[in-house]
Structures are given as structure tokens and as C-alpha cells.
Design a protein around this motif. Structure first.
Motif, short mmCIF file in Angstrom:
data_model
loop_
_atom_site.label_atom_id
_atom_site.label_comp_id
_atom_site.label_asym_id
_atom_site.label_seq_id
_atom_site.Cartn_x
_atom_site.Cartn_y
_atom_site.Cartn_z
N ASN A 78 41.85 3.57 -100.17
CA ASN A 78 43.14 3.14 -100.73
C ASN A 78 44.28 4.04 -100.27
O ASN A 78 45.43 3.60 -100.14
CB ASN A 78 43.07 3.09 -102.26
CG ASN A 78 42.78 4.44 -102.87
OD1 ASN A 78 41.86 5.14 -102.43
ND2 ASN A 78 43.53 4.82 -103.88
N ASP A 79 43.97 5.33 -99.98
CA ASP A 79 45.00 6.23 -99.46
C ASP A 79 45.42 5.80 -98.06
O ASP A 79 46.62 5.80 -97.73
CB ASP A 79 44.47 7.67 -99.41
CG ASP A 79 44.20 8.24 -100.79
OD1 ASP A 79 44.90 7.85 -101.74
OD2 ASP A 79 43.29 9.09 -100.91
N VAL A 80 44.45 5.44 -97.23
CA VAL A 80 44.74 4.98 -95.87
C VAL A 80 45.59 3.71 -95.92
O VAL A 80 46.57 3.56 -95.19
CB VAL A 80 43.43 4.71 -95.10
CG1 VAL A 80 43.74 4.06 -93.75
CG2 VAL A 80 42.66 6.01 -94.89
N SER A 81 45.24 2.82 -96.84
CA SER A 81 46.00 1.58 -96.99
C SER A 81 47.44 1.87 -97.41
O SER A 81 48.39 1.25 -96.89
CB SER A 81 45.31 0.69 -98.03
OG SER A 81 46.04 -0.49 -98.25
N ASP A 82 47.61 2.82 -98.33
CA ASP A 82 48.96 3.18 -98.79
C ASP A 82 49.79 3.78 -97.65
O ASP A 82 51.00 3.52 -97.56
CB ASP A 82 48.87 4.18 -99.94
CG ASP A 82 48.37 3.54 -101.23
OD1 ASP A 82 48.37 2.30 -101.31
OD2 ASP A 82 47.96 4.30 -102.14
N ILE A 83 49.17 4.57 -96.80
CA ILE A 83 49.89 5.19 -95.68
C ILE A 83 50.36 4.13 -94.69
O ILE A 83 51.50 4.17 -94.19
CB ILE A 83 48.99 6.23 -94.98
CG1 ILE A 83 48.79 7.45 -95.89
CG2 ILE A 83 49.60 6.68 -93.65
CD1 ILE A 83 47.77 8.44 -95.39
N VAL A 107 54.93 10.37 -94.13
CA VAL A 107 53.48 10.51 -94.29
C VAL A 107 53.13 11.89 -94.82
O VAL A 107 52.23 12.06 -95.65
CB VAL A 107 52.76 10.22 -92.95
CG1 VAL A 107 51.27 10.56 -93.05
CG2 VAL A 107 52.94 8.77 -92.55
N GLN A 108 53.84 12.92 -94.33
CA GLN A 108 53.62 14.29 -94.81
C GLN A 108 53.82 14.37 -96.31
O GLN A 108 52.99 14.95 -97.04
CB GLN A 108 54.60 15.24 -94.10
CG GLN A 108 54.56 16.68 -94.61
CD GLN A 108 53.39 17.45 -94.05
OE1 GLN A 108 53.26 17.60 -92.85
NE2 GLN A 108 52.55 17.97 -94.94
N GLU A 109 54.88 13.77 -96.81
CA GLU A 109 55.16 13.78 -98.25
C GLU A 109 54.07 13.01 -99.01
O GLU A 109 53.67 13.41 -100.11
CB GLU A 109 56.54 13.17 -98.51
CG GLU A 109 57.68 14.03 -97.99
CD GLU A 109 59.04 13.36 -98.15
OE1 GLU A 109 59.06 12.17 -98.55
OE2 GLU A 109 60.07 14.01 -97.87
N LYS A 110 53.62 11.92 -98.41
CA LYS A 110 52.57 11.12 -99.05
C LYS A 110 51.27 11.92 -99.16
O LYS A 110 50.59 11.89 -100.21
CB LYS A 110 52.33 9.84 -98.24
CG LYS A 110 51.26 8.93 -98.83
CD LYS A 110 51.68 8.40 -100.20
CE LYS A 110 50.67 7.42 -100.75
NZ LYS A 110 51.04 6.95 -102.11
#
Length: 222
Positions: A78-83, A107-110
Motif C-alpha cells: 500500500n505504501d508503493v501504491s501511495d507513492i 517522495v522524500q517527505e512521504k
């Protein structure tokens, strides 16, 4: 007329200077490269990381670049999907401007947020385990708190057990009564007692034909 090639070359030079340790050129035509992004260190110095692959489209930056997750560490699906969703949003908002630095920064902030979420999740799991252990200890030393639900459940169980005890007792008493009645109707007579009475000889003068009371009297006077 926009010189896309020049804008792309200028951005590549800037990116190489900004990310000297994580920028890698994959091809020059079309321009393709990767940038590795690592989060700040979280709890126990844990980090999450992803390597982003970018490929310039022919009319970039008026068109969005192609992008993908080239590799990742410690990220959930789900993290990859959010990115990927974040990259799509940022690319759309920044059309017409060179945007790779903006995308990488987002992406860094994410990733930093994800590390914070991992820390928060672990703290919550720790608190939950401590709470469960505390509740288990309370039950061990103080018993289960009485509620209407568990009292009614206990009472139903108690009544059922009490009914079984009564049934068992009535059955035992009924069986004991039958045994007593059976013993009264089957009195055993010891016939040997009557046999002994028949063998007992009683002296009775009237029953003896040779008995002479006069002779008996004369014998006693002598």
C-alpha cells in the motif's frame, strides 16, 4: 519554440549535482535515470527506501515524464501504491516546468511519513500488549468483574448443575426404596431352627404308656 532537449540536459546536470550519491544514468536516448530516495532514520535507526526510475518523454516538461518504482526496501504494497499516486498528482500539477526535483522531494517527505507511521504503529502495538497483559493480571488476582451478561451466564450454568444433582439424588432415593421393598418381600427363614425344635424331647407323663405315678411315689418314699 521550446527547446526540450536543452531543458532536459540542464535538469540532468542539476540533478547530478543535487544527488551525487544516488543519481544513476541508465540511457541517454531517451534520457533515463534513477534516483534513490531514503527516509530519515526512524526508531532503532530504521529507514525505508525506494529507487525511482524516470524517463523523459519527447516533449518533457510539457509532458509528464515516465516514472516507476525501480526497487524498494521496507515498504508495504500500500505504501508503493501511495507513492505512485503521489507521483501522478505532482506530475500533473507541475506540467510545463522541470519537475524531477519536486517529485523526488515529495517522495522524500512521504517516506518520512511512512517511518513515523511505523513508529506510531509499533508504539500502539506495544501499548495494546501492555494493556492486554495488565487486564490478564487483573483477572488473575481480582477475578472477572461481574456484569449482567456473565452473571446470567453463570446462573444458567449453576441452575443446570443443580437440576442434575436433584435428579441424581431422586434417582438414588428411588433405587434405595426399591431395594428396601425387595428385601421385605423376600425374608429368608432358617429352617434349621424348626429342625432343632423337632429334635427336642420334652418329658410328658401323659404321653408315656408305662408311666406309673404310684410306683414313682413309692420310689420317692423309700
Amino acid at each position: 519554440m521550446t527547446d526540450y532537449g536543452e531543458e532536459q540536459r540542464n535538469e540532468l546536470e542539476a540533478l547530478e549535482s543535487i544527488y551525487p550519491d544516488s543519481f544513476t544514468v541508465l540511457s541517454e536516448s531517451p534520457p533515463s535515470f534513477t534516483i534513490t530516495v531514503t527516509s530519515e532514520a526512524g526508531e532503532n535507526d530504521e529507514t525505508v527506501q525506494t529507487t525511482l526510475k524516470f524517463t523523459y518523454s519527447e516533449k518533457y516538461p510539457d509532458e509528464a515524464p515516465l516514472y516507476e518504482i525501480f526497487s524498494q526496501e521496507n515498504l508495504e504494497d500500500n505504501d508503493v501504491s501511495d507513492i505512485l499516486k503521489l507521483l501522478a498528482l505532482q506530475a500533473e500539477e507541475n506540467l510545463g516546468m522541470v519537475m524531477i526535483f519536486t517529485l523526488v522531494t515529495a517522495v522524500q517527505e512521504k517516506l518520512n511519513e511512512i517511518v513515523d507511521q511505523i513508529k506510531t504503529r509499533r508504539e500502539e502495538e506495544k501499548k495494546q500488549k501492555e494493556k492486554e497483559a495488565e487486564e490478564a493480571e487483573k483477572k488473575l488476582f481480582h477475578g472477572t468483574p461481574v456484569t449482567i451478561e456473565n452473571f446470567l451466564s453463570w446462573k444458567a450454568k449453576f441452575d443446570a448443575e443443580l437440576l442434575e444433582i436433584k435428579k441424581k439424588r431422586m434417582k438414588e432415593e428411588e433405587q434405595a426404596g426399591k431395594n428396601k421393598l425387595s428385601a421385605g418381600n423376600n425374608v429368608e427363614v432358617d429352617e434349621s431352627l424348626f429342625q432343632e425344635m423337632d429334635d427336642l424331647e420334652l418329658e410328658d407323663g401323659d404321653d408315656d404308656p408305662d408311666y406309673n405315678p404310684v410306683a414313682a411315689g413309692s420310689d420317692s418314699s423309700d
